[in-house]
Design a protein around this motif. Structure first.
Motif, short mmCIF file in Angstrom:
data_model
loop_
_atom_site.label_atom_id
_atom_site.label_comp_id
_atom_site.label_asym_id
_atom_site.label_seq_id
_atom_site.Cartn_x
_atom_site.Cartn_y
_atom_site.Cartn_z
N SER A 38 -2.82 15.58 -3.54
CA SER A 38 -4.00 14.73 -3.64
C SER A 38 -4.80 14.76 -2.34
O SER A 38 -4.23 14.73 -1.26
N ALA A 89 -3.77 -1.00 -7.22
CA ALA A 89 -2.66 -0.61 -8.10
C ALA A 89 -2.19 -1.81 -8.92
O ALA A 89 -1.92 -1.72 -10.12
N PHE A 101 8.02 -0.62 -7.00
CA PHE A 101 7.52 0.72 -6.67
C PHE A 101 8.69 1.68 -6.75
O PHE A 101 9.83 1.32 -6.44
N GLU A 115 1.57 5.79 -12.88
CA GLU A 115 1.82 6.79 -11.84
C GLU A 115 0.61 6.89 -10.92
O GLU A 115 -0.53 6.87 -11.38
N TYR A 116 0.85 6.97 -9.63
CA TYR A 116 -0.21 7.27 -8.66
C TYR A 116 -0.56 8.75 -8.85
O TYR A 116 0.33 9.60 -8.86
N ILE A 125 0.87 12.91 -7.04
CA ILE A 125 0.18 12.86 -5.75
C ILE A 125 0.47 14.07 -4.88
O ILE A 125 -0.39 14.55 -4.15
N ASP A 151 0.84 -1.20 0.00
CA ASP A 151 0.00 0.00 0.00
C ASP A 151 0.88 1.26 0.00
O ASP A 151 1.99 1.25 0.54
N LEU A 152 0.34 2.31 -0.58
CA LEU A 152 0.97 3.63 -0.54
C LEU A 152 0.11 4.54 0.33
O LEU A 152 -1.10 4.61 0.14
N TYR A 165 9.65 6.16 -6.13
CA TYR A 165 9.25 7.57 -6.02
C TYR A 165 10.42 8.44 -6.46
O TYR A 165 11.57 7.99 -6.50
N THR A 169 -11.56 8.07 0.65
CA THR A 169 -11.65 7.32 -0.60
C THR A 169 -13.09 7.33 -1.12
O THR A 169 -13.33 7.45 -2.33
N TYR A 199 -2.56 -1.62 -2.43
CA TYR A 199 -1.79 -2.39 -3.41
C TYR A 199 -2.70 -3.17 -4.34
O TYR A 199 -2.45 -3.24 -5.55
N TYR A 202 -3.61 4.47 -1.08
CA TYR A 202 -3.66 3.83 -2.40
C TYR A 202 -3.33 2.35 -2.20
O TYR A 202 -2.16 1.98 -2.17
#
Ligand code: 1HN
Length: 345
Positions: A210, A220, A328, A242-243, A252, A134-135, A330, A191, A217, A215
């Motif tokens: 955002s 995604a 993942f 991209e998130y 984000i 998860d992000l 960043y 959400t 997993y 977010y």
């Protein structure tokens, strides 16, 4: 006196007046191509995991405020950072611990590496229970604390823009008077409002990041499978998504961009060279990332699940995949694009 001696004597007289000759440093200051002090770097999870867990016996989360081992780039010397602009660290929280509530101007993201889904980050009073992969975002000035209701340690990657903010200047932190910020919404509330391809018509949310902060997993990962079912992989990045901030469609947060890539078995990626600095966290599969510096021995990072590695600005690299991988990463791509600086080849 010869010319050199005359100049040096002049330079010595400049220094007490806080003056210096640009012409002596200009070619180091403005280079034909980007030059960074940070270097490519790899942390194998099986090597560092015991050290991450050992911290649990040495300091409590409450005392540490954040029990984080910094992924420190050896090229940066005393400057904390994974790259010139990005901080990376591995944070560990044990059952029943609380990492106390605070807020700060640096923006943060967490990518969950290990744990059972029973630890949470509370963001402005709403909890995100965190599963592996998860992000979770804690944007600029959002109150946040971490708690743990499960029975196994949880470890996540912390990504922050601290080195960039330290250069810009506006670093502030404020501690909340109690350990936990009061819960004021049910998990999933944000959400429900912003994660359905809709937003309230009278919405007043106008922050430059955002409104979503969790977010998962599973979503995604499903998006990557869907992309893989409908297109060919990018020759450099595989199937990469991209998130995004759903209110703008962009990154984000202004200073941190995040991506998830699916790389098929046997993938032999073409070389990618980009001005963004990048921190990677491997989720599934195995492969290697090869850096071929001009005329020097190649650097090869053989990685598997939960490994982390850093590719600094303008370092050419390519991925080779053994078992289908999900990775993942960043970067500072978003802020570079905002400033019209981003380049890639
Ligand atoms: C921070 O606030 C967190 O909130 C994690 O979990 C890492 C690294 C430097 C400064 C603040 C967190 C951090 C941090």
């Amino acid at each position: 006196m010869n010319e050199v001696a005359a100049r040096n004597e002049y330079y010595e007289r400049l220094a007490p007046s806080n003056l210096a000759p640009l012409w002596e440093v200009l070619s180091k200051l403005v280079t034909r191509e980007p030059v960074t002090e940070s270097v490519p770097c790899h942390w194998r999870y099986d090597e560092i995991r015991p050290l991450v867990l050992e911290a649990g016996g040495l300091i409590r989360a409450e005392e540490a405020e954040r029990r984080v081992l910094i992924l420190q780039n050896p090229g940066l010397g005393e400057r904390v950072g994974a790259t010139e602009t990005l901080f990376a660290g591995l944070q560990m929280i044990l059952p029943n611990e609380v990492a106390p509530a605070h807020r700060h101007t640096p923006s943060a993201l967490r990518f969950i590496v290990e744990g059972d889904g029973k630890a949470f980050t509370s963001v402005d009073g709403e909890r995100a229970y965190m599963q592996v992969g998860d992000l979770v975002l804690t944007p600029n000035w959002a109150w946040h604390d971490h708690g743990h209701e499960g029975d196994v340690p949880m470890v996540w990657l912390d990504g922050l823009d601290i080195p960039l903010l330290r250069q810009l200047g506006p670093v502030f932190v404020e501690h909340y008077p109690r350990a936990q910020f009061p819960s004021n919404r049910a998990p999933g509330s944000t959400t429900a409002l912003y994660g359905q391809n809709m937003r309230p018509v009278d919405d007043s949310f106008e922050q430059p990041h955002s409104p979503m902060f969790h977010y998962p997993y599973a979503q995604a990962r499903a998006a990557l499978d869907a992309l893989a079912g409908s297109t060919d992989p990018d020759p450099r990045r595989g199937w990469c998504m991209e998130y995004i901030d759903p209110t703008r469609g962009g990154p984000i947060m202004p200073t941190l961009s995040a991506f998830l890539s699916l790389l098929p078995a046997g993938f032999a990626g073409r070389v990618r060279q980009t001005t963004e600095g990048q921190v990677f966290s491997c989720v599934e599969g195995t492969g290697r990332t090869v850096i071929d510096p001009d005329g020097k021995e190649p650097i090869v990072f053989e990685w598997g699940p939960r490994d982390h590695f850093v590719i600094p600005t303008w370092v050419p690299y390519r991925h080779e995949i053994d078992e289908q991988a999900v990775v993942f990463n960043y970067s500072d791509a978003g802020v570079q694009k905002l400033l019209g600086l981003y380049r890639e080849q």
